[in-house]
Design a protein around this motif. Structure first.
Motif, PDB file in Angstrom:
ATOM      1  N   ARG A  84       0.843  -1.205   0.000  1.00 39.92           N
ATOM      2  CA  ARG A  84       0.000   0.000   0.000  1.00 39.92           C
ATOM      3  C   ARG A  84       0.873   1.249   0.000  1.00 39.92           C
ATOM      4  NH1 ARG A  84      -5.298  -0.097   1.675  1.00 39.92           N
ATOM      5  NH2 ARG A  84      -6.111  -2.182   2.006  1.00 39.92           N
ATOM      6  N   ALA A  85       0.325   2.308  -0.553  1.00 41.34           N
ATOM      7  CA  ALA A  85       1.002   3.604  -0.516  1.00 41.34           C
ATOM      8  C   ALA A  85       1.065   4.055   0.940  1.00 41.34           C
ATOM      9  CB  ALA A  85       0.239   4.612  -1.364  1.00 41.34           C
ATOM     10  N   LYS A  86       2.226   4.527   1.384  1.00 36.94           N
ATOM     11  CA  LYS A  86       2.376   4.968   2.770  1.00 36.94           C
ATOM     12  C   LYS A  86       2.315   6.483   2.888  1.00 36.94           C
ATOM     13  CE  LYS A  86       5.054   1.204   4.752  1.00 36.94           C
ATOM     14  NZ  LYS A  86       6.302   0.830   5.369  1.00 36.94           N
ATOM     15  N   SER A  87       3.247   7.154   2.245  1.00 40.74           N
ATOM     16  CA  SER A  87       3.356   8.598   2.448  1.00 40.74           C
ATOM     17  C   SER A  87       2.514   9.413   1.474  1.00 40.74           C
ATOM     18  CB  SER A  87       4.820   9.033   2.360  1.00 40.74           C
ATOM     19  OG  SER A  87       5.357   8.656   1.115  1.00 40.74           O
ATOM     20  N   GLY A  88       2.207   8.871   0.330  1.00 37.31           N
ATOM     21  CA  GLY A  88       1.407   9.592  -0.652  1.00 37.31           C
ATOM     22  C   GLY A  88       0.061   8.921  -0.846  1.00 37.31           C
ATOM     23  N   ARG A  92       3.432   4.873  -7.643  1.00 39.51           N
ATOM     24  CA  ARG A  92       3.636   5.273  -9.034  1.00 39.51           C
ATOM     25  C   ARG A  92       4.642   4.331  -9.676  1.00 39.51           C
ATOM     26  NH1 ARG A  92       6.038  11.014 -11.280  1.00 39.51           N
ATOM     27  NH2 ARG A  92       8.012   9.932 -11.450  1.00 39.51           N
ATOM     28  N   PHE A  93       4.269   3.771 -10.835  1.00 38.23           N
ATOM     29  CA  PHE A  93       5.132   2.860 -11.574  1.00 38.23           C
ATOM     30  C   PHE A  93       5.262   3.337 -13.004  1.00 38.23           C
ATOM     31  CE2 PHE A  93       2.871   0.413  -8.409  1.00 38.23           C
ATOM     32  CZ  PHE A  93       3.900  -0.250  -7.760  1.00 38.23           C
ATOM     33  N   ARG A 119      -3.363   2.721  -5.574  1.00 43.76           N
ATOM     34  CA  ARG A 119      -3.325   2.876  -4.112  1.00 43.76           C
ATOM     35  C   ARG A 119      -2.626   1.673  -3.472  1.00 43.76           C
ATOM     36  NH1 ARG A 119      -8.449   6.179  -1.978  1.00 43.76           N
ATOM     37  NH2 ARG A 119      -8.528   7.573  -3.765  1.00 43.76           N
ATOM     38  N   SER A 120      -2.780   0.515  -4.118  1.00 43.34           N
ATOM     39  CA  SER A 120      -2.113  -0.695  -3.634  1.00 43.34           C
ATOM     40  C   SER A 120      -1.924  -1.652  -4.805  1.00 43.34           C
ATOM     41  CB  SER A 120      -2.926  -1.368  -2.531  1.00 43.34           C
ATOM     42  OG  SER A 120      -4.121  -1.899  -3.042  1.00 43.34           O
TER      43      SER A 120
END
Length: 162
Positions: A84-88, A92-93, A119-120
């Motif tokens: 999962r996204a932590k800080s944002g 992004r890939f 988001r994940s």
């Protein structure tokens, strides 16, 4: 009988020396780039040699770790897991098709704006990257040599004192 403590002591010392040798091999070779790259050093610092014990009449020396993720590195993962996204807001890939090769310069560059946002994501099971078992197999000959030498020397000492 009086010879048992001498043999026990000699073998215990040989096992402890072998444990230290194995521990160093794991931390200085396997966990320093040969198998895994060191990031924080937590796994490497966690490698320990347990006190020698007697189990069913056998002297046993163990080298191990109590870091929970070590088993995944050693044996591999069993299931996919979510990242999962932590800080944002999103991960992004770079889109796999989002590269340009310049024949003129010979460089590869990312196409601008060709990113995927999520988001994940589900990550496949981790591949095994064993560092403990291969270390033991590599050190087995020297361990056996050390233990046999200690036993022989103890027996010679006992024989002289008879």
């Amino acid at each position: 009988t009086s010879y048992r403590p001498a043999i026990f002591d000699a073998l215990t010392k040989a096992i402890v020396a072998s444990q230290m040798d194995l521990r160093l091999h794991i931390t200085q070779s396997k966990l320093s780039g040969q198998v895994l790259r060191r990031r924080t050093g937590r796994l490497s610092k966690s490698i320990f040699a347990a006190p020698v014990t007697i189990e069913n009449g056998t002297l046993v020396g163990r080298v191990g770790t109590n870091v929970e993720y070590a088993i995944v590195h050693e044996l591999g993962g069993t299931k996919e897991y979510e990242i999962r996204a932590k800080s944002g807001k999103a991960l992004r890939f770079l889109n796999p098709g989002g590269f340009t090769f310049s024949a003129k310069t010979g460089r590869v560059s990312a196409d601008k704006g060709n990113y995927i946002y999520r988001r994940s994501v589900m990550h496949p099971p981790a591949k095994a990257r064993p560092f403990m078992q291969p270390s033991l197999e590599e050190k087995r000959p020297s361990i056996l040599e050390r233990v046999n030498k200690a036993c022989s020397e103890a027996c010679v000492t006992i024989e002289r004192n008879l």
